[in-house]
Scaffold this active site. Structure first.
Site, PDB file in Angstrom:
ATOM      1  N   CYS A  61       0.955  -1.239  -0.132  1.00  0.00           N
ATOM      2  CA  CYS A  61       0.156  -0.072  -0.149  1.00  0.00           C
ATOM      3  C   CYS A  61       0.994   1.379  -0.018  1.00  0.00           C
ATOM      4  O   CYS A  61       1.953   1.225   0.593  1.00  0.00           O
ATOM      5  CB  CYS A  61      -1.139   0.138   1.362  1.00  0.00           C
ATOM      6  N   GLU A  62       0.514   2.109  -0.523  1.00  0.00           N
ATOM      7  CA  GLU A  62       1.217   3.378  -1.099  1.00  0.00           C
ATOM      8  C   GLU A  62       1.144   4.274   0.291  1.00  0.00           C
ATOM      9  O   GLU A  62       2.002   5.122   0.450  1.00  0.00           O
ATOM     10  CB  GLU A  62       0.924   4.309  -2.132  1.00  0.00           C
ATOM     11  N   HIS A  63       0.500   4.120   1.155  1.00  0.00           N
ATOM     12  CA  HIS A  63       0.287   4.893   2.344  1.00  0.00           C
ATOM     13  C   HIS A  63       1.219   4.644   3.547  1.00  0.00           C
ATOM     14  O   HIS A  63       1.794   5.160   4.132  1.00  0.00           O
ATOM     15  CB  HIS A  63      -1.203   5.080   2.963  1.00  0.00           C
ATOM     16  N   HIS A  64       1.320   3.217   3.680  1.00  0.00           N
ATOM     17  CA  HIS A  64       2.297   2.746   4.632  1.00  0.00           C
ATOM     18  C   HIS A  64       3.311   1.891   4.077  1.00  0.00           C
ATOM     19  O   HIS A  64       4.225   1.311   5.123  1.00  0.00           O
ATOM     20  CB  HIS A  64       1.489   2.174   5.882  1.00  0.00           C
ATOM     21  N   CYS A 104      -1.845  -2.879   6.819  1.00  0.00           N
ATOM     22  CA  CYS A 104      -2.000  -1.794   7.636  1.00  0.00           C
ATOM     23  C   CYS A 104      -3.270  -1.633   8.231  1.00  0.00           C
ATOM     24  O   CYS A 104      -3.553  -0.698   9.194  1.00  0.00           O
ATOM     25  CB  CYS A 104      -1.868  -0.569   6.681  1.00  0.00           C
ATOM     26  N   GLN A 146      -5.642  -0.162  -3.667  1.00  0.00           N
ATOM     27  CA  GLN A 146      -6.298  -1.568  -4.541  1.00  0.00           C
ATOM     28  C   GLN A 146      -7.145  -1.195  -5.674  1.00  0.00           C
ATOM     29  O   GLN A 146      -7.520  -1.730  -6.567  1.00  0.00           O
ATOM     30  CB  GLN A 146      -7.069  -2.197  -3.404  1.00  0.00           C
ATOM     31  N   HIS A 184      -5.332  -5.838   3.925  1.00  0.00           N
ATOM     32  CA  HIS A 184      -4.496  -4.719   4.168  1.00  0.00           C
ATOM     33  C   HIS A 184      -3.491  -5.125   5.331  1.00  0.00           C
ATOM     34  O   HIS A 184      -4.251  -4.525   6.339  1.00  0.00           O
ATOM     35  CB  HIS A 184      -5.000  -3.371   3.889  1.00  0.00           C
TER      36      HIS A 184
HETATM   37  N1  LIG Z   1      -8.741   3.632  -0.601  1.00  0.00           N
HETATM   38  C1  LIG Z   1      -7.838   2.759  -0.157  1.00  0.00           C
HETATM   39  N2  LIG Z   1      -7.231   3.112   0.929  1.00  0.00           N
HETATM   40  C2  LIG Z   1      -6.356   2.595   1.404  1.00  0.00           C
HETATM   41  C3  LIG Z   1      -5.716   1.345   0.628  1.00  0.00           C
HETATM   42  N3  LIG Z   1      -4.620   0.981   1.331  1.00  0.00           N
HETATM   43  C4  LIG Z   1      -4.693   1.791   2.589  1.00  0.00           C
HETATM   44  N4  LIG Z   1      -5.606   2.731   2.578  1.00  0.00           N
HETATM   45  C5  LIG Z   1      -6.038   3.676   3.520  1.00  0.00           C
HETATM   46  O1  LIG Z   1      -5.300   4.765   3.332  1.00  0.00           O
HETATM   47  C6  LIG Z   1      -5.839   5.483   4.578  1.00  0.00           C
HETATM   48  C7  LIG Z   1      -4.454   6.493   4.942  1.00  0.00           C
HETATM   49  O2  LIG Z   1      -5.314   7.410   6.250  1.00  0.00           O
HETATM   50  P1  LIG Z   1      -4.617   8.369   7.219  1.00  0.00           P
HETATM   51  O3  LIG Z   1      -5.790   8.815   8.039  1.00  0.00           O
HETATM   52  O4  LIG Z   1      -3.965   9.385   6.397  1.00  0.00           O
HETATM   53  O5  LIG Z   1      -3.419   7.620   7.686  1.00  0.00           O
HETATM   54  P2  LIG Z   1      -3.508   6.648   9.145  1.00  0.00           P
HETATM   55  O6  LIG Z   1      -3.575   7.597  10.088  1.00  0.00           O
HETATM   56  O7  LIG Z   1      -2.273   5.614   9.004  1.00  0.00           O
HETATM   57  O8  LIG Z   1      -4.696   5.754   8.881  1.00  0.00           O
HETATM   58  P3  LIG Z   1      -5.379   4.498   9.861  1.00  0.00           P
HETATM   59  O9  LIG Z   1      -5.200   3.235   9.040  1.00  0.00           O
HETATM   60  O10 LIG Z   1      -6.785   4.727   9.814  1.00  0.00           O
HETATM   61  O11 LIG Z   1      -4.668   4.503  11.205  1.00  0.00           O
HETATM   62  C8  LIG Z   1      -6.323   4.785   5.555  1.00  0.00           C
HETATM   63  O12 LIG Z   1      -7.789   4.742   5.593  1.00  0.00           O
HETATM   64  C9  LIG Z   1      -5.970   3.276   4.969  1.00  0.00           C
HETATM   65  O13 LIG Z   1      -7.009   2.109   5.436  1.00  0.00           O
HETATM   66  C10 LIG Z   1      -6.058   1.173  -0.506  1.00  0.00           C
HETATM   67  O14 LIG Z   1      -5.673   0.322  -1.231  1.00  0.00           O
HETATM   68  N5  LIG Z   1      -7.349   1.939  -0.972  1.00  0.00           N
HETATM   69 ZN   LIG Z   2      -1.760   1.082   4.214  1.00  0.00          ZN
END
Ligand SMILES: Nc1nc2c(ncn2[C@@H]2O[C@H](COP(=O)(O)OP(=O)(O)OP(=O)(O)O)[C@@H](O)[C@H]2O)c(=O)[nH]1
Ligand SMILES: [Zn+2]
Length: 215
Positions: A102-105, A173, A143, A171
């Protein structure tokens, strides 16, 4: 037959690399290793202890593998395996293992893809469907985008009567950190052509890919 790949598909990875290179400085492998070393120190670890000595190098190598899709292209992976064929029934490859990040984590997305199309004069080598999934999965992803990219690649390559892609994934994360919901599966779909226009065709596909938990 000569394979005509739409230029926008051929150049996907090269374009991304060019874009990145234009905007960002070149980073050497030793700088990447140093960055992981810094990370370890920040986490309170001693990067010089025996068990961690080679860890920065290993982490960089692992991340390079997990994102190797940036350096691949549809043209290379297809190797010409698109064939003229008078087939017009649904072709489905289901349960294609997906390991993405996942690109966020930069944590794993683990799941399965189910990919179907209805040919319109051209078929693709079956393994190439899994290779297309693999190329896009081995990048930093969400995704939804992964699902669309697979559908658009097949649509562009084959101009079939329709394409359907469903990905079901968990996921890490959302499992190992954050909201910690190990039972949650995310299901995404992309429907093109008859799969989006004809509810019976879509239903036939959905019946064939009913969730079948294996792990
Ligand atoms: N739509 C989507 N969201 C994703 C995917 N992978 C991770 N995420 C979401 O990206 C979001 C990033 O939210 P943030 O609030 O910026 O990050 P965070 O504080 O780490 O969020 P939490 O996971 O809720 O603790 C989270 O809700 C993740 O679940 C994906 O493939 N698609
Ligand atoms: Zn993630």
């Amino acid at each position: 037959m000569t394979l005509s790949i739409p230029p926008e598909l051929i150049s996907t990875s090269e374009e991304m690399l060019t874009l990145r290179n234009q905007q960002l400085p070149n980073v050497t492998e030793s700088e990447m290793i140093q960055a992981v070393r810094t990370l370890l120190i920040g986490l309170g670890e001693n990067p010089d202890r025996e068990g961690l000595k080679d860890t920065p190098k290993r982490v960089v190598k692992a991340l390079q593998f997990l994102t190797k899709g940036y350096h691949e292209s549809l043209d290379e992976l297809l190797n010409g395996a698109v064939f003229t064929e008078d087939a017009n029934e649904m072709v489905l490859v289901r349960d294609i293992d997906i390991f993405s990040s996942c690109e966020h984590h930069i944590l794993p997305i683990i799941g399965r893809a189910h990919v179907a199309y209805i040919p319109n004069g051209k078929v693709i080598g079956l393994s190439k469907i899994a290779r297309i999934c693999e190329m896009y999965a081995r990048r930093l992803q969400v995704q939804e985008r992964l699902t669309l990219q697979i559908a658009d690649a097949l649509q562009g390559l084959l101009q079939p009567r329709g394409v359907a892609v469903v990905i079901e994934a968990t996921h890490m994360c959302m499992v190992m950190r954050g909201v910690q919901k190990p039972g949650a599966w995310t299901v995404t779909s992309a429907m093109r052509g008859v799969f989006s226009e004809d509810s019976r065709t879509r239903q036939e596909f959905m019946n064939l890919v009913q969730h079948n938990p294996k792990f």
